[in-house]
Design an enzyme around this catalytic site. Structure first.
Site, PDB file in Angstrom:
ATOM      1  N   TYR A 170       0.818  -1.214   0.000  1.00 46.64           N
ATOM      2  CA  TYR A 170       0.000   0.000   0.000  1.00 46.64           C
ATOM      3  C   TYR A 170       0.856   1.271   0.000  1.00 46.64           C
ATOM      4  O   TYR A 170       0.340   2.367  -0.257  1.00 46.64           O
ATOM      5  CB  TYR A 170      -0.930   0.068   1.226  1.00 46.64           C
ATOM      6  CG  TYR A 170      -1.907  -1.064   1.385  1.00 46.64           C
ATOM      7  CD1 TYR A 170      -2.131  -1.997   0.380  1.00 46.64           C
ATOM      8  CD2 TYR A 170      -2.640  -1.201   2.571  1.00 46.64           C
ATOM      9  CE1 TYR A 170      -3.025  -3.035   0.563  1.00 46.64           C
ATOM     10  CE2 TYR A 170      -3.537  -2.229   2.744  1.00 46.64           C
ATOM     11  CZ  TYR A 170      -3.721  -3.153   1.744  1.00 46.64           C
ATOM     12  OH  TYR A 170      -4.611  -4.167   1.936  1.00 46.64           O
TER      13      TYR A 170
ATOM     14  N   HIS B  15       0.528 -11.659   1.800  1.00 47.96           N
ATOM     15  CA  HIS B  15      -0.541 -10.894   1.134  1.00 47.96           C
ATOM     16  C   HIS B  15      -1.326 -11.735   0.110  1.00 47.96           C
ATOM     17  O   HIS B  15      -2.554 -11.619   0.019  1.00 47.96           O
ATOM     18  CB  HIS B  15       0.077  -9.659   0.465  1.00 47.96           C
ATOM     19  CG  HIS B  15      -0.888  -8.536   0.284  1.00 47.96           C
ATOM     20  ND1 HIS B  15      -0.514  -7.224   0.388  1.00 47.96           N
ATOM     21  CD2 HIS B  15      -2.208  -8.520   0.013  1.00 47.96           C
ATOM     22  CE1 HIS B  15      -1.576  -6.449   0.188  1.00 47.96           C
ATOM     23  NE2 HIS B  15      -2.607  -7.223  -0.045  1.00 47.96           N
TER      24      HIS B  15
END
Ligand code: A2P
Length: 258
Positions: free
Chosen positions: A47, A103
């Site tokens: 992110y 992730h």
């Protein structure tokens, strides 16, 4: 409302999602979220906002133990787990995260990567470790290879993606289901959803968030807007009855791909 995801590790069911926010926007949103009561922040190396999340947390004046922090390793870092967690901790300005997730499956379940996540937990860099976007078969593969299941699997979830069997499969294994994109995956104008919201004097988004809590599923709504950040956390003053939960469950009529 918390859930115990590992011995002594308590995770708030409501968290603040930070995907797609960067820079000042991310920092201001997280600062506001902490102000209005969120005590759980969800970020990821990918992110590119860990620094801002860490800054907002430091500036909040809250003690480290009061806020649950999750970050994630992008799969291309498989093999460099130790460096990856050190980079995350450095950016966040923390000595330890509460939860560290793989992730996405790095081209498969990759028990070797999972072993190194477990080492990071043993070393104290993460209080708990888990995965994201794993199938149940991949969870089992990790368990068969290492004898340890992830504490959490973070997957796309919401009423439109509701799958009772998938939820039950996680529950049976003691893997906490954490949903992402609760609002994005929902048609907030759905007639039944709007009716339920009106009956409680809340918004459809609040109903969707509350629905996760009724199922004891961790939910991490994201917003960059101060009013909506506060609104999404204001979900503890009402509850949904069994019929309402069932009506929302019915929105997920087999739409899942996994
Ligand atoms: P915004 O950031 O402008 O508030 P998800 O958490 O499922 O990823 O959804 C995030 C999206 O939903 C963002 O586009 C966000 O926009 C929007 N959103 C967040 N909270 C609400 C809300 N209470 N009502 C409507 N839309 C919302």
């Amino acid at each position: 409302m918390d859930v115990e995801i590992a011995p002594g590790v308590s995770m708030p069911l409501l968290g603040f999602g930070t995907w797609e926010m960067r820079g000042k926007e991310a920092q201001n949103a997280v600062a506001h979220a902490l102000e209005v009561g969120y005590r759980h922040l969800d970020t990821a190396r990918m992110y590119r906002n860990e620094t801002e999340v860490g800054r907002a947390l430091a500036a909040s004046g809250l003690s480290r133990r009061e806020v649950f922090v999750t970050t994630k390793m992008w799969p291309d870092r498989a093999g460099s787990e130790r460096t990856s967690i050190e980079e995350s901790l450095e950016a966040l300005g923390l000595e330890q995260v509460d939860l560290w997730l793989i992730h996405w499956p790095p081209g498969g379940a990759r028990p070797d990567v999972w072993e190194r996540f477990l080492e990071a937990q043993t070393d104290g860099r993460a209080r708990a470790v888990g995965v994201s976007n794993y199938s149940v078969a991949q969870l089992d593969e990790l368990n068969e290879a290492t004898g340890t299941l992830p504490a959490v699997n973070q997957i796309e979830w919401g009423p439109a993606l509701y799958d009772a069997r998938l939820l039950e499969e996680h529950r049976r294994r003691g893997v906490q289901l954490e949903g992402y994109s609760p609002l994005k995956t929902t048609d907030l104008r759905n007639r039944r959803l709007v009716e339920i919201a009106d009956a409680h004097g809340v918004t459809p988004a609040q109903v969707v968030i509350r629905w996760h809590l009724e199922h004891e599923i961790v939910v991490i709504p994201k917003s960059a807007n101060a009013d909506r950040i506060a609104q999404n956390a204001d979900v503890f003053g009402f509850s949904l009855d069994e019929d309402e939960v069932a009506a929302l469950d019915a929105l997920g009529s087999g739409a899942r791909r996994d």
